[in-house]
Design an enzyme around this catalytic site. Structure first.
Site, short mmCIF file in Angstrom:
data_model
loop_
_atom_site.label_atom_id
_atom_site.label_comp_id
_atom_site.label_asym_id
_atom_site.label_seq_id
_atom_site.Cartn_x
_atom_site.Cartn_y
_atom_site.Cartn_z
CG ASP A 13 -1.77 -1.27 1.28
OD1 ASP A 13 -2.27 -1.71 0.23
OD2 ASP A 13 -1.86 -1.85 2.38
CE LYS A 16 3.24 -2.39 -4.44
NZ LYS A 16 2.81 -2.09 -3.07
N GLY A 40 -4.41 -4.41 -4.05
CA GLY A 40 -5.41 -3.47 -4.55
C GLY A 40 -4.70 -2.18 -4.90
CG HIS A 41 -1.65 -2.04 -7.25
ND1 HIS A 41 -0.70 -2.58 -8.07
CD2 HIS A 41 -1.33 -2.44 -6.01
CE1 HIS A 41 0.15 -3.29 -7.34
NE2 HIS A 41 -0.23 -3.23 -6.09
CD GLN A 223 0.78 -8.72 -2.26
OE1 GLN A 223 1.48 -9.32 -3.05
NE2 GLN A 223 -0.49 -8.50 -2.50
P1 IMP Z 1 -2.43 -12.89 2.24
O1 IMP Z 1 -1.48 -12.32 1.24
O2 IMP Z 1 -3.87 -12.66 1.90
O3 IMP Z 1 -2.13 -14.32 2.58
O4 IMP Z 1 -2.22 -12.08 3.63
C1 IMP Z 1 -1.01 -12.15 4.37
C2 IMP Z 1 -0.67 -10.78 4.97
O5 IMP Z 1 -0.29 -9.89 3.92
C3 IMP Z 1 -1.83 -10.11 5.69
O6 IMP Z 1 -1.31 -9.37 6.79
C4 IMP Z 1 -2.39 -9.17 4.65
O7 IMP Z 1 -3.08 -8.10 5.22
C5 IMP Z 1 -1.11 -8.72 3.97
N1 IMP Z 1 -1.30 -8.27 2.59
C6 IMP Z 1 -1.50 -9.04 1.50
N2 IMP Z 1 -1.64 -8.29 0.41
C7 IMP Z 1 -1.49 -7.02 0.80
C8 IMP Z 1 -1.50 -5.78 0.09
O8 IMP Z 1 -1.64 -5.68 -1.13
N3 IMP Z 1 -1.31 -4.66 0.86
C9 IMP Z 1 -1.11 -4.72 2.20
N4 IMP Z 1 -1.10 -5.87 2.89
C10 IMP Z 1 -1.28 -7.00 2.20
#
Ligand code: IMP
Length: 427
Positions: A13, A16, A40-41, A223
């Site tokens: 977040d 990017k 989510g971009h 991420q």
């Molecule tokens: P997962 O990727 O859904 O397995 O989540 C694992 C961790 O990564 C959690 O703490 C999510 O909130 C975090 N996470 C996954 N994708 C994002 C992102 O795009 N932005 C921020 N946090 C993320």
């Protein structure tokens, strides 16, 4: 011409999407190389405001090819919805390609993500429950089903039948949830396959050919480095490799082609989901920052924790990725703060640490050592030139530059394309 990687330097977040959108005008291919629709971009441009979960943020440029690389886990339903909403807004999506080798997110992945989280109770990871972790587990366990398999229904059915038998044994045997139907998944996924077919191809040759012809390829991270499965705050991480190494394996591009590695930092880090964040802002100031910047997850709507700039984590991310430049986003959010803290070191068990610890239990006990700097208390949203920024804001950016050990080339002061200060060219 080279490949350029845009890497999240914190916990995701960082903005990017805006940086990719800004640079995409100059490149011929933008590739998403890791993660799935956990990302989510947010992109705001002449077509409207979009939250892209899978489609690369450069899609809005007609001359640009968008690629979803082999390292991504693809939920076809989400992807089709996203393509449809872009089309409705008048965006041409015919130049979007999906790697045959990308792994599919299946209904049992989504189901298991939720069931596993619930069974962890207090120790939950706070995943997005989109099935991303379970899909990567299957990829590594060689139980994954790839996007290309949708184009060969009989083989797809055979593979699905094999895998589903195992998954249903877990779903009903361990979690006592109703088993999933082979026929239903098969029919639904075949219809997804038919609709996605025009977009599915071998994507690595597309990239290699473009690079060979001297065109620029942009590797779009999702991420952030601190969520990387190897280098992040394990186990509170995602299951992919957002750091620069993942860009090579997730797109099929040799490291020899990558000449610029741009680290995207937000002026204050945020974190959504569980896991330690040493520089968490306390009390009302955090609420102020969160509301001002609307820091709620673009995918899940969960409130994000907001922190002071963490120089220890920043130096770690910068060294690990070898950033050649930094893009600093959301500086304008700090416009209203009279004093701003910057973390220069951690304290743990009587020691002063300048290295980001690998151990989660150490990180959980680290206390930040802050330097307090004056804020600028004036709006920067309309500033377009570095020299026009208030001196305190410039000093803050220079401090970040010193901590990251790498030049801040771009400063973003708002969500719109034009709200960007370019100190030096990024490419
Ligand atoms: P997962 O990727 O859904 O397995 O989540 C694992 C961790 O990564 C959690 O703490 C999510 O909130 C975090 N996470 C996954 N994708 C994002 C992102 O795009 N932005 C921020 N946090 C993320």
């Amino acid at each position: 011409m080279p490949a350029v990687a845009i890497i999240g330097a914190q916990w995701g977040d960082e903005g990017k999407g805006k940086v990719v959108d800004y640079l995409a005008a100059k490149v011929s291919i933008v590739v998403r190389y890791s993660g799935g629709n956990n990302a989510g971009h947010t992109v705001i441009n002449q077509y409207g405001e979009f939250r892209l979960h899978l489609v690369p943020s450069g899609i809005f440029y007609p001359q640009m090819t968008g690629v979803i690389g082999n390292g991504v886990v693809v939920d076809p339903e989400v992807l089709l919805e996203e393509i449809e909403s872009l089309r409705r807004a008048g965006v041409d999506t015919s130049h979007l390609y999906i790697s045959q080798r990308a792994t599919l997110i299946m209904p049992y992945h989504r189901l298991l993500d939720g069931l596993e989280e619930e069974s962890r109770g207090e120790g939950s990871l706070g995943t997005t429950r989109k099935g991303v972790g379970p899909a990567y587990v299957d990829k590594a366990a060689r139980l994954g089903i790839r996007v290309g398999e949708l184009l060969d229904p009989p083989t797809f059915r055979q593979r699905l039948a094999q895998v589903l038998e195992q998954k249903n044994a877990i779903i009903s045997g361990i979690y006592h949830a109703p088993a999933l139907s082979l026929n239903e998944i098969y029919e639904t996924y075949c219809s997804f396959g038919e609709r996605l077919a025009p977009h599915i191809c071998y994507t690595e040759p597309l990239l290699q050919e473009a690079l060979g012809k001297g065109r620029m390829v942009l590797l779009e991270g999702a991420q952030g480095t601190l969520l990387d499965v190897d280098f992040g705050t394990y186990p509170y991480v995602t299951s992919s490799s957002p750091a620069v190494g993942g860009a090579c394996t997730g797109a099929g591009v040799s490291p020899a082609h990558i000449t610029s590695i741009i680290g995207v930092f937000k002026a204050y880090p945020t974190r959504v989901g569980q896991g330690p964040m040493p520089t968490l802002i306390e009390g009302e100031i955090q609420d102020l920052v969160r509301e001002r910047a609307h820091e709620y997850g673009a995918t899940t709507g969960r409130p994000r924790r907001c922190g002071w700039f963490d120089g220890v984590a920043a130096a770690y991310a910068a060294r690990l990725n070898g950033f050649t430049a930094v893009a600093l986003t959301r500086l304008d959010v700090l416009d209203v703060l009279p004093r701003i803290k910057v973390c220069r070191a951690y304290h743990y068990d009587g020691q002063r640490l300048e290295e980001f610890p690998a151990s989660i239990s150490v990180l959980e006990q680290c206390r930040p050592e802050y330097e307090e700097v004056p804020g600028w208390l004036t709006s920067t949203a309309e500033v377009r030139r570095w020299e026009e920024l208030p001196p305190q804001a410039r000093a803050y950016v220079e401090q970040i530059e010193e901590l990251a050990g790498c030049p801040v080339a771009l400063v973003s002061v708002g969500p719109r394309r034009e709200q960007t200060i370019v100190r030096r060219p990024l490419l």
